[in-house]
Design a protein around this motif. Structure first.
Motif, PDB file in Angstrom:
ATOM      1  N   ILE A  81       0.831  -1.206   0.000  1.00  0.00           N
ATOM      2  CA  ILE A  81       0.000   0.000   0.000  1.00  0.00           C
ATOM      3  C   ILE A  81       0.865   1.257   0.000  1.00  0.00           C
ATOM      4  CG2 ILE A  81      -1.599   1.356   1.434  1.00  0.00           C
ATOM      5  CD1 ILE A  81      -2.945  -1.309   2.199  1.00  0.00           C
ATOM      6  N   GLN A  82       1.992   1.217   0.701  1.00  0.00           N
ATOM      7  CA  GLN A  82       2.889   2.382   0.743  1.00  0.00           C
ATOM      8  C   GLN A  82       3.368   2.769  -0.652  1.00  0.00           C
ATOM      9  OE1 GLN A  82       6.038   1.510   3.523  1.00  0.00           O
ATOM     10  NE2 GLN A  82       4.612   1.216   5.225  1.00  0.00           N
ATOM     11  N   ASN A  83       3.451   1.786  -1.530  1.00  0.00           N
ATOM     12  CA  ASN A  83       3.922   2.081  -2.894  1.00  0.00           C
ATOM     13  C   ASN A  83       2.959   2.968  -3.676  1.00  0.00           C
ATOM     14  OD1 ASN A  83       6.210   0.480  -2.511  1.00  0.00           O
ATOM     15  ND2 ASN A  83       5.231  -1.350  -3.323  1.00  0.00           N
ATOM     16  N   PHE A  84       1.704   3.054  -3.221  1.00  0.00           N
ATOM     17  CA  PHE A  84       0.720   3.888  -3.912  1.00  0.00           C
ATOM     18  C   PHE A  84       0.854   5.363  -3.546  1.00  0.00           C
ATOM     19  CE2 PHE A  84      -1.010  -0.285  -4.502  1.00  0.00           C
ATOM     20  CZ  PHE A  84      -1.765  -0.225  -5.669  1.00  0.00           C
ATOM     21  N   LYS A  85       1.665   5.675  -2.515  1.00  0.00           N
ATOM     22  CA  LYS A  85       1.903   7.070  -2.115  1.00  0.00           C
ATOM     23  C   LYS A  85       0.596   7.820  -1.884  1.00  0.00           C
ATOM     24  CE  LYS A  85       6.304   6.301  -2.963  1.00  0.00           C
ATOM     25  NZ  LYS A  85       7.244   6.042  -1.843  1.00  0.00           N
ATOM     26  N   LEU A  86      -0.295   7.215  -1.127  1.00  0.00           N
ATOM     27  CA  LEU A  86      -1.608   7.817  -0.894  1.00  0.00           C
ATOM     28  C   LEU A  86      -1.524   8.998   0.065  1.00  0.00           C
ATOM     29  CD1 LEU A  86      -3.687   4.539  -0.406  1.00  0.00           C
ATOM     30  CD2 LEU A  86      -3.454   5.884  -2.503  1.00  0.00           C
ATOM     31  N   SER A  87      -2.347   9.991  -0.185  1.00  0.00           N
ATOM     32  CA  SER A  87      -2.439  11.145   0.708  1.00  0.00           C
ATOM     33  C   SER A  87      -3.484  10.868   1.782  1.00  0.00           C
ATOM     34  CB  SER A  87      -2.855  12.385  -0.087  1.00  0.00           C
ATOM     35  OG  SER A  87      -4.177  12.232  -0.575  1.00  0.00           O
ATOM     36  N   GLU A  88      -3.555  11.754   2.772  1.00  0.00           N
ATOM     37  CA  GLU A  88      -4.572  11.600   3.808  1.00  0.00           C
ATOM     38  C   GLU A  88      -5.962  11.668   3.205  1.00  0.00           C
ATOM     39  OE1 GLU A  88      -7.393  12.098   6.904  1.00  0.00           O
ATOM     40  OE2 GLU A  88      -7.013  13.622   5.366  1.00  0.00           O
ATOM     41  N   ALA A  89      -6.130  12.503   2.207  1.00  0.00           N
ATOM     42  CA  ALA A  89      -7.429  12.633   1.538  1.00  0.00           C
ATOM     43  C   ALA A  89      -7.809  11.340   0.831  1.00  0.00           C
ATOM     44  CB  ALA A  89      -7.393  13.790   0.551  1.00  0.00           C
TER      45      ALA A  89
END
Length: 353
Positions: A31-39
């Motif tokens: 999941i970290q590889n997706f570089k998701l933001s808090e939003a």
């Protein structure tokens, strides 16, 4: 009360008698590889707290993320999808003010994994399974968080059983074949998990197979509550789990003697999914897929495992390498221990006949 038998258990045992099965790999590091933001995590739920890092909530806010990870692991050769629900319980979700969403998170996570699993089965006819993952929570029944008050506990047994039962209900409703009580650092927490499954079984009138996986906190082979691998098995073997094993902890190298110890005594299937080596100084995992595959292949060659996979730092490439490494090797034959009384404190105790 007679429970309706689990057809998934029968199918799983049949497959496991023919070959070494493969479970999937890490979810958090993927999941970290997706570089998701808090939003990205928060979506439109309007929760009161920051959701960054709440991986479980993605089943509701960004389901394409866990779906793509499930798909990648099945493409790599996995037979089992573990739901993205490690922290999807009332205790852990309280950190994100999302306790009220526990049922929805688990139902949707299980449905998602079930849909992808069935899609792959439809392509080639090979059974795929869904294990509803239940983590240890961030509380412990056995230990006090206050060094000045060793008798203090943040939660009690009945509360934890209730918390787990809520999650079990939802995972089964969503289509999970098994309940995986994993990363067990406190043996009493695991027993509460077992109790919750038994309660839900009675309520539903059907068997819910259990998988149990312990995590070690030091190289001597103990978990946080102090139990050795052997003592842990004797403490939970009454649950007759479909699989017993080890996950997370360390890399395959450090787990070698403990895998052998468990394989020698357990009269059920052995499932082991180690980290991809040990993390470096930045907390990242550098062990290459072929290295991990070569290490777990040693267990397979020695007839010690029935199911293999990966934990922290592992990727679809690691799972593909494992599947390739063990595809021609026979599965472990279950141990047939003598009938004697086996008990457990922190150490195993066998009463002489």
């Amino acid at each position: 009360m007679t429970l309706v038998p689990s057809t998934a258990r029968t199918a799983f045992l049949e497959q496991a008698s023919q070959r070494i099965l493969i479970t999937d790999g890490a979810f958090g590091t993927e999941i970290q590889n997706f570089k998701l933001s808090e939003a990205d995590y928060a979506g439109t739920l309007g929760l009161a707290k920051d959701q960054k890092g709440n991986n479980d909530i993605l089943a509701l806010t960004a389901p394409q993320v866990p779906e793509s990870i499930h798909r990648a692991y099945f493409e790599a050769g996995a037979d089992i999808a573990e739901t993205n629900t490690f922290s999807a319980n009332r205790i852990s979700q309280a950190d994100y003010a999302a306790e009220h969403l526990v049922r929805e998170i688990n139902v949707e996570s299980a449905k998602l994994a079930r849909r992808v699993a069935d899609e792959f089965t439809a392509k080639d006819g090979k059974p795929r399974f869904v294990a509803g993952a239940i983590g240890p929570t961030n509380k412990t029944l056995s230990l006090s968080p206050d060094v000045n008050d060793p008798g203090f506990r943040e939660i009690d047994w009945d509360h934890l059983v209730d918390v787990y039962a809520e999650q079990v209900h939802a995972l089964v409703e969503g289509g999970a074949d098994f309940i995986l009580i994993e990363t067990v650092f406190d043996t009493l927490n695991a027993k509460a998990g077992v109790m919750s499954v038994r309660q839900v079984e009675k309520e539903l009138g059907r068997e819910i197979p259990i998988m149990v996986s312990m995590t070690l906190t030091d190289l001597s082979g103990r978990n946080l509550s102090g139990h050795t691998v052997e003592a842990f098995w004797y403490a939970i073997r009454h649950a007759k789990p479909l699989t017993i094993g080890l996950n997370c902890s360390f890399g395959a190298t450090q787990l070698r003697p403990h895998v052998k110890a468990l394989s020698d005594i357990a009269d059920t299937l052995i499932m082991v999914y180690p980290n991809a080596g040990l993390p470096n100084e930045l907390g990242e995992y550098d062990e290459m897929p072929q290295t991990t595959a070569g290490l777990v292949k040693e267990w397979a060659t020695q007839g010690q495992v029935n199911v293999l996979g990966g934990c922290c730092g592992s990727t679809p490439a690691h799972i593909a390498a494992m599947a390739q490494a063990v595809q021609a090797l026979p599965p472990r034959k279950m141990a047939v221990p003598a009938t004697v009384t086996r008990l457990a404190g922190l150490e195993p105790f066998v009463m002489a006949a």
